[in-house]
Scaffold this active site. Structure first.
Site, PDB file in Angstrom:
ATOM      1  CD  GLU A  43     -11.344   1.504   0.703  1.00  0.00           C
ATOM      2  OE1 GLU A  43     -10.417   2.137   1.282  1.00  0.00           O
ATOM      3  OE2 GLU A  43     -12.366   1.132   1.283  1.00  0.00           O
ATOM      4  CG  HIS A  44      -7.515   2.168  -3.448  1.00  0.00           C
ATOM      5  ND1 HIS A  44      -6.175   2.098  -3.161  1.00  0.00           N
ATOM      6  CD2 HIS A  44      -8.042   0.983  -3.058  1.00  0.00           C
ATOM      7  CE1 HIS A  44      -5.890   0.918  -2.631  1.00  0.00           C
ATOM      8  NE2 HIS A  44      -7.001   0.227  -2.541  1.00  0.00           N
ATOM      9  CG  ASP A 184      -5.556   5.139   6.567  1.00  0.00           C
ATOM     10  OD1 ASP A 184      -6.722   5.182   6.133  1.00  0.00           O
ATOM     11  OD2 ASP A 184      -4.690   4.353   6.133  1.00  0.00           O
TER      12      ASP A 184
END
Length: 661
Positions: A43-44, A184
């Site tokens: 994540e991130h 994404d």
């Protein structure tokens, strides 16, 4: 022409066709599908240059398309909440200050248009249908951008590879102001059914990762919406990582002004991720950096920092206005609603003072200035709860500023003055106590500060977890599911504590998913600390005589749906942060055996959205039923009609074009 085996998709296509005919009076020529995604771990870190490990989900964006001879782009949506839109294809304007659904379609359209340098692209009629809950962390916005890009490419009759399409769509989504890293869009195009993807950047490439058999991933929607383009939360984290990279490069005598990502620092130093964590400890301090301190470290002026490094939404106090005001509004609303419902059940009020709030006007015990604690004195007030709260807050508002100023001058700590007091709380069963946690909220005009140490620590440790996750999948040890679950648990703790991209609802949902694994052996289940989850809490021994232990035993045996309590750490047993110590909300007596998730974490940008949990297949039905009862049933946590709040999923396929026969 793709072979349609999914009866649900076939039904949607037929329904979309009829709606298109009713809307535009004609038949669509083709359809484009782009899936949402769930990020299993990583994540991130994509925008920091590190690899991630997502998979596509069955929820998607579906667009019916008809090219037209005019130069008009007409967009409609099957959801009546999203109004129709039309514009000239030669005058695509994207106003990033307005949150409009069609802007994401325009991003994909404009990205393809500019890539080929087209002046007079073909107009089209489009009808959009989506099954991805908006602002849920499952990438609904990026799926729409990708869908629009593939629609435009198909209408123009052009060809691009999946990798090229993903890179164009990743760049074009920045038209709405989101500084994403490309994960994404990459998984939306590169996904394959039955496998997750290990996605690397610069250059972009995807490798299959076969997930272990015998377990599935369960998505749970916290029902807290968070749009990345709507606030500066996401972009501020991007900027903090960029600033951390520059300070680390400066510390190691690298050409810091050319460095943009944390991965570049590691690559130039040629050391491991573990060594980068040590470099971070040596180069950065845990206290937040002010713009002035960053300028001193880099040897630049404040004007150079603002104009050459910081983005527009990280130059002023927008961070304080958005993050703190949002939190304050949520807490005040929740407090008012719960107070009215439970006032009659509360016989006492425990005010848990933060040491930073200078309880009893004694000299405060300052901890790290960057992380306020909740260790303080407790005051028990009897009588009417509303009067007690009102009187206490009035006193604190008068006394806090003066006490803070006196003590901070003695300790040499510079802080903002006149901080207002806000509240968060937990309601517990009848005859137990309401704890009111008082925390300071910076004034909305506060100059932004940057937590560079925490962000860099998260990125480097999370990047290492992604590599370890992939290795476990490749090696397939007997306890693979347990190992992968523990990596997911570590990831959530890092997102929550270091990257600070979680929220109370996400923490509570993660706790609920994990807690069902508790209950092995004798004794009552561990008492949860719902929603806050900022520290580990011990389970007191049966002979413990401390007040927390007595409340613990009372809560554990009480038959109540509100068997939740926020207890102070037991003084007779040391705290520990073992991964096995998990929290959640459940009724007493539930959770025996191993009916919970092996691992659970937030997924997506955070600050709302969904969690992803790794659950053994043999306990899946019971897991879904218990999570539904604990989080959704009889509460305000419910998604809009037709949206999935809780579902199991396996890796799905990527974007497709369906031609009308």
């Amino acid at each position: 022409m793709c072979n349609l085996k999914d009866s649900t998709l076939v039904f949607r296509l037929l329904k979309l066709k009829e709606m298109f005919k009713s809307k535009f009076g004609s038949i669509p020529k083709f359809y484009v599908r782009a899936p949402g995604r769930v990020n299993i771990i990583g994540e991130h870190i994509d925008y920091c240059g590190y690899s991630v490990l997502p998979m596509a989900v069955e929820q998607d964006m579906l667009i019916a398309v008809e090219p037209v001879e005019t130069y008009i782009l007409q967009l409609a949506n099957t959801n009546p909440l999203y109004p129709d839109f039309s514009t000239s294809v030669n005058n695509i304007q994207i106003d990033k200050t307005k949150l409009l659904w069609h802007n994401y379609f325009l991003c994909g359209f404009k990205g393809i248009q500019e890539h080929f340098g087209l002046c007079d692209p073909t107009g089209m009629n489009c009808l959009v249908d989506g099954t991805i809950p908006p602002s849920s962390g499952l990438s609904s916005s990026s799926a729409l951008v990708c869908c629009a890009g593939l629609v435009t490419l198909t209408v123009l009759g052009m060809r691009l590879s999946k990798v090229e399409l993903a890179e164009i769509c990743a760049k074009s989504e920045r038209y709405v102001g989101t500084e994403g890293g490309g994960m994404d869009q990459s998984i939306s195009f590169l996904a394959e059914e039955g496998t997750a993807k290990f996605i690397e950047f610069s250059p972009l490439r995807a490798t299959d990762v076969r997930l272990p058999s015998g377990a599935v991933f369960v998505i749970a929607n916290s029902c807290v919406e968070m749009n990345k383009a709507a606030t500066s939360h996401f972009n501020i984290r991007v900027m903090e990582c960029r600033l951390a990279a520059k300070l680390l490069a400066k510390h190691k005598s690298l050409q810091w002004d050319k460095v943009l990502r944390l991965e570049e620092v590691q690559a130039q130093l040629g050391i491991s991720l573990e060594d980068m964590l040590l470099v971070t400890d040596d180069a950065l301090h845990p206290e937040p950096y002010s713009p002035e301190e960053i300028c001193r470290c880099l040897g630049i002026s404040l004007e150079e920092l603002r104009t050459q490094i910081l983005s527009a939404n990280t130059r002023d106090g927008k961070r304080g206005r958005e993050e703190e005001d949002e939190k304050k509004r949520r807490e005040e609303k929740s407090f008012d609603e719960m107070r009215e419902r439970r006032k009659a059940d509360v016989c006492a009020l425990t005010v848990l003072m933060d040491t930073r709030m200078h309880t009893n006007l004694k000299k405060p015990q300052h901890t790290q200035p960057s992380k306020l604690t909740t260790k303080g004195q407790c005051f028990e007030l009897t009588g009417d709860i509303e009067a007690a709260v009102t009187a206490q807050l009035k006193t604190l508002r008068k006394e806090d500023s003066r006490a803070a100023e006196e003590s901070d001058e003695k300790n040499g700590i510079s802080v903002e003055r006149n901080w207002p007091v806000a509240c968060s709380y937990v309601i517990v069963p009848r005859r137990l106590k309401l704890q009111l946690l008082l925390t300071p909220h910076p004034d909305s005009g506060k100059v932004p500060v940057f937590k560079l140490y925490q962000r860099a620590k998260h990125v480097y440790s999370e990047a290492a977890r992604v590599l370890q996750f992939r290795k476990v999948c490749e090696d397939s040890p007997e306890d693979a599911v347990a190992q992968l679950g523990e990596l997911m648990n570590q990831s959530h703790r890092s997102c929550r504590d270091l990257y600070e991209c979680s929220c109370p609802e996400l923490d509570q949902l993660v706790d609920i998913c994990r807690i069902m694994e508790q209950g092995r052996g004798e004794g009552p289940p561990a008492v949860p600390f719902p929603g806050w989850g900022r520290r580990s809490w011990c389970q007191p021994s049966p002979r413990c005589s401390c007040p927390s232990a007595s409340l613990y035993r009372d809560a554990a045996t009480r038959e109540s749906q509100l068997a939740l309590s926020a207890l102070r750490p037991c003084p007779e047993k040391p705290q520990r942060s073992s991964p096995a110590l998990q929290h959640g909300a459940r009724q007493a007596g539930q959770g025996r055996g191993t009916s919970g998730a092996q691992g659970s974490r937030l997924t997506g940008a955070g600050w709302g959205g969904c969690t992803v949990s790794l659950v053994p297949e043999d306990v899946l039905p019971g897991f879904l039923a218990r999570v539904h009862a604990a989080y959704y049933q009889g509460s305000e946590h419910s998604a809009a009609p037709g949206q999935h709040s809780l579902f199991a999923t396996k890796p799905g396929g990527g974007a497709l074009v369906f031609l009308e026969a």
